[in-house]
Design a protein around this motif. Structure first.
Motif, PDB file in Angstrom:
ATOM      1  N   LYS A   1       0.834  -1.223   0.000  1.00 21.26           N
ATOM      2  CA  LYS A   1       0.000   0.000   0.000  1.00 21.26           C
ATOM      3  C   LYS A   1       0.856   1.256   0.000  1.00 21.26           C
ATOM      4  O   LYS A   1       0.450   2.291  -0.558  1.00 21.26           O
ATOM      5  CB  LYS A   1      -0.915  -0.005   1.238  1.00 21.26           C
ATOM      6  CG  LYS A   1      -1.955   1.094   1.237  1.00 21.26           C
ATOM      7  CD  LYS A   1      -2.964   0.862   0.120  1.00 21.26           C
ATOM      8  CE  LYS A   1      -4.082   1.904   0.167  1.00 21.26           C
ATOM      9  NZ  LYS A   1      -3.614   3.247  -0.227  1.00 21.26           N
ATOM     10  N   SER A   2       2.052   1.198   0.595  1.00 20.94           N
ATOM     11  CA  SER A   2       2.881   2.406   0.689  1.00 20.94           C
ATOM     12  C   SER A   2       3.718   2.656  -0.556  1.00 20.94           C
ATOM     13  O   SER A   2       4.193   3.780  -0.758  1.00 20.94           O
ATOM     14  CB  SER A   2       3.804   2.299   1.916  1.00 20.94           C
ATOM     15  OG  SER A   2       4.670   1.175   1.791  1.00 20.94           O
ATOM     16  N   ILE A   3       3.900   1.640  -1.404  1.00 19.95           N
ATOM     17  CA  ILE A   3       4.784   1.783  -2.558  1.00 19.95           C
ATOM     18  C   ILE A   3       4.027   1.812  -3.879  1.00 19.95           C
ATOM     19  O   ILE A   3       4.259   2.688  -4.730  1.00 19.95           O
ATOM     20  CB  ILE A   3       5.821   0.628  -2.575  1.00 19.95           C
ATOM     21  CG1 ILE A   3       6.717   0.708  -1.346  1.00 19.95           C
ATOM     22  CG2 ILE A   3       6.652   0.668  -3.848  1.00 19.95           C
ATOM     23  CD1 ILE A   3       7.654  -0.477  -1.194  1.00 19.95           C
ATOM     24  N   LEU A   4       3.107   0.895  -4.074  1.00 18.41           N
ATOM     25  CA  LEU A   4       2.442   0.740  -5.375  1.00 18.41           C
ATOM     26  C   LEU A   4       1.291   1.729  -5.528  1.00 18.41           C
ATOM     27  O   LEU A   4       0.679   2.150  -4.533  1.00 18.41           O
ATOM     28  CB  LEU A   4       1.918  -0.684  -5.531  1.00 18.41           C
ATOM     29  CG  LEU A   4       2.977  -1.788  -5.578  1.00 18.41           C
ATOM     30  CD1 LEU A   4       2.324  -3.156  -5.562  1.00 18.41           C
ATOM     31  CD2 LEU A   4       3.861  -1.633  -6.811  1.00 18.41           C
ATOM     32  N   PRO A   5       0.929   2.086  -6.764  1.00 21.11           N
ATOM     33  CA  PRO A   5      -0.243   2.948  -6.990  1.00 21.11           C
ATOM     34  C   PRO A   5      -1.524   2.246  -6.558  1.00 21.11           C
ATOM     35  O   PRO A   5      -1.600   1.023  -6.523  1.00 21.11           O
ATOM     36  CB  PRO A   5      -0.208   3.198  -8.502  1.00 21.11           C
ATOM     37  CG  PRO A   5       0.614   2.085  -9.069  1.00 21.11           C
ATOM     38  CD  PRO A   5       1.613   1.730  -8.025  1.00 21.11           C
ATOM     39  N   ASP A   6      -2.541   3.029  -6.237  1.00 19.11           N
ATOM     40  CA  ASP A   6      -3.766   2.463  -5.674  1.00 19.11           C
ATOM     41  C   ASP A   6      -4.421   1.429  -6.575  1.00 19.11           C
ATOM     42  O   ASP A   6      -4.944   0.420  -6.085  1.00 19.11           O
ATOM     43  CB  ASP A   6      -4.769   3.594  -5.385  1.00 19.11           C
ATOM     44  CG  ASP A   6      -4.375   4.393  -4.151  1.00 19.11           C
ATOM     45  OD1 ASP A   6      -3.483   3.920  -3.409  1.00 19.11           O
ATOM     46  OD2 ASP A   6      -4.953   5.462  -3.936  1.00 19.11           O
ATOM     47  N   HIS A   7      -4.424   1.656  -7.877  1.00 19.20           N
ATOM     48  CA  HIS A   7      -5.126   0.721  -8.764  1.00 19.20           C
ATOM     49  C   HIS A   7      -4.435  -0.640  -8.821  1.00 19.20           C
ATOM     50  O   HIS A   7      -5.010  -1.625  -9.294  1.00 19.20           O
ATOM     51  CB  HIS A   7      -5.274   1.318 -10.171  1.00 19.20           C
ATOM     52  CG  HIS A   7      -3.992   1.418 -10.941  1.00 19.20           C
ATOM     53  ND1 HIS A   7      -3.051   2.401 -10.691  1.00 19.20           N
ATOM     54  CD2 HIS A   7      -3.487   0.665 -11.950  1.00 19.20           C
ATOM     55  CE1 HIS A   7      -2.031   2.256 -11.512  1.00 19.20           C
ATOM     56  NE2 HIS A   7      -2.279   1.211 -12.297  1.00 19.20           N
ATOM     57  N   VAL A   8      -3.196  -0.713  -8.323  1.00 20.08           N
ATOM     58  CA  VAL A   8      -2.498  -1.992  -8.208  1.00 20.08           C
ATOM     59  C   VAL A   8      -2.541  -2.503  -6.774  1.00 20.08           C
ATOM     60  O   VAL A   8      -2.781  -3.685  -6.522  1.00 20.08           O
ATOM     61  CB  VAL A   8      -1.025  -1.859  -8.666  1.00 20.08           C
ATOM     62  CG1 VAL A   8      -0.287  -3.186  -8.483  1.00 20.08           C
ATOM     63  CG2 VAL A   8      -0.957  -1.407 -10.110  1.00 20.08           C
TER      64      VAL A   8
ATOM     65  N   ASN B   1      -4.289  -6.005 -14.171  1.00 16.83           N
ATOM     66  CA  ASN B   1      -2.999  -5.359 -13.994  1.00 16.83           C
ATOM     67  C   ASN B   1      -1.818  -6.306 -14.085  1.00 16.83           C
ATOM     68  O   ASN B   1      -0.706  -5.891 -14.427  1.00 16.83           O
ATOM     69  CB  ASN B   1      -2.951  -4.650 -12.632  1.00 16.83           C
ATOM     70  CG  ASN B   1      -3.932  -3.502 -12.551  1.00 16.83           C
ATOM     71  OD1 ASN B   1      -4.136  -2.782 -13.517  1.00 16.83           O
ATOM     72  ND2 ASN B   1      -4.576  -3.340 -11.395  1.00 16.83           N
ATOM     73  N   PHE B   2      -2.034  -7.596 -13.754  1.00 18.13           N
ATOM     74  CA  PHE B   2      -0.929  -8.551 -13.730  1.00 18.13           C
ATOM     75  C   PHE B   2      -1.008  -9.488 -14.911  1.00 18.13           C
ATOM     76  O   PHE B   2      -2.022  -9.581 -15.600  1.00 18.13           O
ATOM     77  CB  PHE B   2      -0.919  -9.339 -12.414  1.00 18.13           C
ATOM     78  CG  PHE B   2      -0.539  -8.514 -11.211  1.00 18.13           C
ATOM     79  CD1 PHE B   2       0.785  -8.459 -10.805  1.00 18.13           C
ATOM     80  CD2 PHE B   2      -1.479  -7.763 -10.526  1.00 18.13           C
ATOM     81  CE1 PHE B   2       1.150  -7.699  -9.711  1.00 18.13           C
ATOM     82  CE2 PHE B   2      -1.122  -7.008  -9.438  1.00 18.13           C
ATOM     83  CZ  PHE B   2       0.201  -6.970  -9.025  1.00 18.13           C
ATOM     84  N   SER B   3       0.095 -10.235 -15.117  1.00 18.27           N
ATOM     85  CA  SER B   3       0.141 -11.194 -16.215  1.00 18.27           C
ATOM     86  C   SER B   3      -0.825 -12.340 -15.962  1.00 18.27           C
ATOM     87  O   SER B   3      -1.214 -12.602 -14.824  1.00 18.27           O
ATOM     88  CB  SER B   3       1.576 -11.736 -16.401  1.00 18.27           C
ATOM     89  OG  SER B   3       2.011 -12.346 -15.203  1.00 18.27           O
ATOM     90  N   ALA B   4      -1.178 -13.046 -17.010  1.00 19.11           N
ATOM     91  CA  ALA B   4      -2.236 -14.044 -16.934  1.00 19.11           C
ATOM     92  C   ALA B   4      -1.872 -15.221 -16.035  1.00 19.11           C
ATOM     93  O   ALA B   4      -2.747 -15.869 -15.486  1.00 19.11           O
ATOM     94  CB  ALA B   4      -2.563 -14.565 -18.328  1.00 19.11           C
ATOM     95  N   ASP B   5      -0.573 -15.501 -15.891  1.00 17.83           N
ATOM     96  CA  ASP B   5      -0.180 -16.688 -15.116  1.00 17.83           C
ATOM     97  C   ASP B   5       0.320 -16.326 -13.710  1.00 17.83           C
ATOM     98  O   ASP B   5       1.098 -17.074 -13.112  1.00 17.83           O
ATOM     99  CB  ASP B   5       0.905 -17.483 -15.852  1.00 17.83           C
ATOM    100  CG  ASP B   5       2.168 -16.677 -16.105  1.00 17.83           C
ATOM    101  OD1 ASP B   5       2.119 -15.443 -15.942  1.00 17.83           O
ATOM    102  OD2 ASP B   5       3.191 -17.280 -16.419  1.00 17.83           O
ATOM    103  N   LEU B   6      -0.149 -15.194 -13.160  1.00 17.82           N
ATOM    104  CA  LEU B   6       0.297 -14.796 -11.812  1.00 17.82           C
ATOM    105  C   LEU B   6      -0.019 -15.865 -10.805  1.00 17.82           C
ATOM    106  O   LEU B   6       0.762 -16.165  -9.897  1.00 17.82           O
ATOM    107  CB  LEU B   6      -0.361 -13.478 -11.421  1.00 17.82           C
ATOM    108  CG  LEU B   6      -0.050 -12.984  -9.981  1.00 17.82           C
ATOM    109  CD1 LEU B   6       1.433 -12.694  -9.840  1.00 17.82           C
ATOM    110  CD2 LEU B   6      -0.888 -11.766  -9.630  1.00 17.82           C
ATOM    111  N   PHE B   7      -1.213 -16.482 -10.918  1.00 17.65           N
ATOM    112  CA  PHE B   7      -1.644 -17.474  -9.928  1.00 17.65           C
ATOM    113  C   PHE B   7      -1.585 -18.878 -10.513  1.00 17.65           C
ATOM    114  O   PHE B   7      -2.128 -19.774  -9.937  1.00 17.65           O
ATOM    115  CB  PHE B   7      -3.067 -17.156  -9.459  1.00 17.65           C
ATOM    116  CG  PHE B   7      -3.186 -15.750  -8.931  1.00 17.65           C
ATOM    117  CD1 PHE B   7      -2.337 -15.312  -7.942  1.00 17.65           C
ATOM    118  CD2 PHE B   7      -4.125 -14.876  -9.451  1.00 17.65           C
ATOM    119  CE1 PHE B   7      -2.432 -14.015  -7.438  1.00 17.65           C
ATOM    120  CE2 PHE B   7      -4.236 -13.587  -8.956  1.00 17.65           C
ATOM    121  CZ  PHE B   7      -3.382 -13.164  -7.956  1.00 17.65           C
TER     122      PHE B   7
END
Length: 417
Positions: A365-372, A411-417
């Motif tokens: 929360k302190s580093i990344l933009p809110d939408h991420v 926001n992330f790549s398709a194979d994140l999970f």
């Protein structure tokens, strides 16, 4: 030994298991098999290990402890017999059996025996019921036995081809369920626990126990006569989602993927060239498609919205390195943080669980933009809710709503999970 370091009360154990049988009315004619077994066991439990024994061991309790050690440490039957013989030779007055088979027969009376069933090595079939006398498998036609000639090395034995000893190719040891269920209801303490779900369970709409779940209620409505008897047991009943899925393993995979991707750790990040080409093949996230240089020798990967600079990765690792945790909540996570290399490794399953529930939200929360950051924080909250000791049906409906996690996929790549 019990939890307090004292000797187990074998006599008390037997009376707990068969106490209702011991209190037979005087008018009863004869004893049933359970009653006979009870009195036989009580007689054995009362026999002294040796004359004027003051150690607290009886003949039965001593053999049970020895048998327990055999099972714990994998002693062979022969070694167990040799130990009994040595004890008897060293202490002639010791009141113990002289062989493993005799000791096993004593333990068998406790109802801890098993049934041996021959089975084909490839698990095609069990040789039981109508197949008990079969000698070949009805599925594949292979023999039930290993054909091993019995010989002492003489030429005569080698010449007798029909002189064979039948050795089972494979044996299944089956522990019958019904006798064990009966024993559960013989002990007052376990009997009360088996009725707890109906007599003492808090029924306030929250889910704490399988009896609060919908699967339990569906079974009750489908089999009303079964559900009327509160002592009936439901075995293998589908439980809540956190018991149906290996949540800890799923959490480990998710934490590894998130940390590996955010810190761009080689072989752990999900944002690599192959993932970018997958996006291009699917025709989505065009801003992240790989771009070939003019000479065609190199491929450029655009910076993603979740990519961190070296300074941001240092801050991320610094937060986890300096964090202080209450005693007993988790192990020393700071030892897993390599701040100079801006990497995390060496953390175990419980650390994955703890970081996902309580720690990752802070640096994210302190580093990344809110939408991420916000979708990732909500993902952490999802697992925190899922693993609560109790959860209401309203919360379950909220957990089932996956709309909060749509931005994660965007926001992330398709194979994140």
């Amino acid at each position: 030994m019990d939890d307090r370091g004292g000797l187990d009360d074998i006599d008390g154990l037997l009376r707990d298991a068969f106490g209702n049988i011991a209190n037979l009315e005087e008018g009863n004619s004869g004893l049933n098999e359970d009653a006979k077994r009870f009195y036989k066991l009580v007689d054995k439990a009362g026999l002294e290990l040796y004359l004027n024994c003051t150690t607290g061991f009886s003949r039965l309790s001593f053999i049970i402890h020895l048998y327990h050690l055999k099972c714990l440490h994998g002693w062979s039957n022969t070694s167990f017999t040799s130990l009994l013989e040595l004890l008897k030779e060293a202490i002639p007055d010791l009141n113990i059996p002289t062989s493993f088979n005799k000791a096993k027969n004593m333990v068998k009376e406790l109802g801890l025996d098993y049934e041996k069933i021959d089975v084909y090595p490839n698990d095609c079939m069990l040789y039981r019921n109508e197949y008990i006398n079969d000698s070949v498998c009805r599925i594949c036609g292979e023999s039930r036995y290993n054909q091993t000639p019995t010989t002492d090395g003489s030429e005569e034995d080698f010449a007798l081809l029909n002189k064979v000893h039948k050795v089972d190719a494979k044996t299944l040891r089956y522990f019958p369920l019904i006798p064990r269920l009966k024993r559960l209801f013989m002990c007052p303490n376990t009997t009360e626990a088996l009725r707890w779900h109906d007599e003492q369970r808090l029924k306030d709409g929250c889910i704490r126990h399988p009896a609060d779940g919908q699967a339990w209620k569906n079974l009750d409505s489908q089999y009303p006569n079964f559900s009327k008897e509160l002592r009936n047991l439901r075995l293998g009943l589908q439980r809540m989602i956190r018991h149906n899925l290996d949540v800890m393993h799923i959490e480990k995979n998710i934490v590894d993927s998130i940390i590996g991707t955010l810190l761009d750790i080689p072989r752990k990040t999900k944002d690599h060239a192959k993932a970018r080409y997958d996006l291009k093949e699917m025709g989505i996230r065009k801003n992240l498609h790989p771009i070939n240089t003019k000479d065609g020798k190199r491929t450029k990967l655009a910076r993603a919205c979740f990519s961190m600079t070296k300074g941001e990765r240092s801050i991320f690792c610094g937060v986890l390195k300096k964090i202080k945790l209450p005693d007993g909540s988790a192990s020393n996570i700071s030892r897993c943080v390599q701040q100079e290399e801006r990497k995390l490794y060496g953390y175990k399953t419980h650390e994955h669980h703890f970081m996902l529930h309580y720690l990752l939200q802070i640096p994210i929360k302190s580093i990344l933009p809110d939408h991420v950051a916000i979708p990732l924080v909500r993902l952490c909250s999802f697992f925190h809710q899922l693993c609560q000791k109790e959860i209401s049906f309203e919360e379950i409906n909220g957990v089932r709503d996956c709309r909060d996690f749509v931005p994660v996929g965007e926001n992330f790549s398709a194979d994140l999970f």
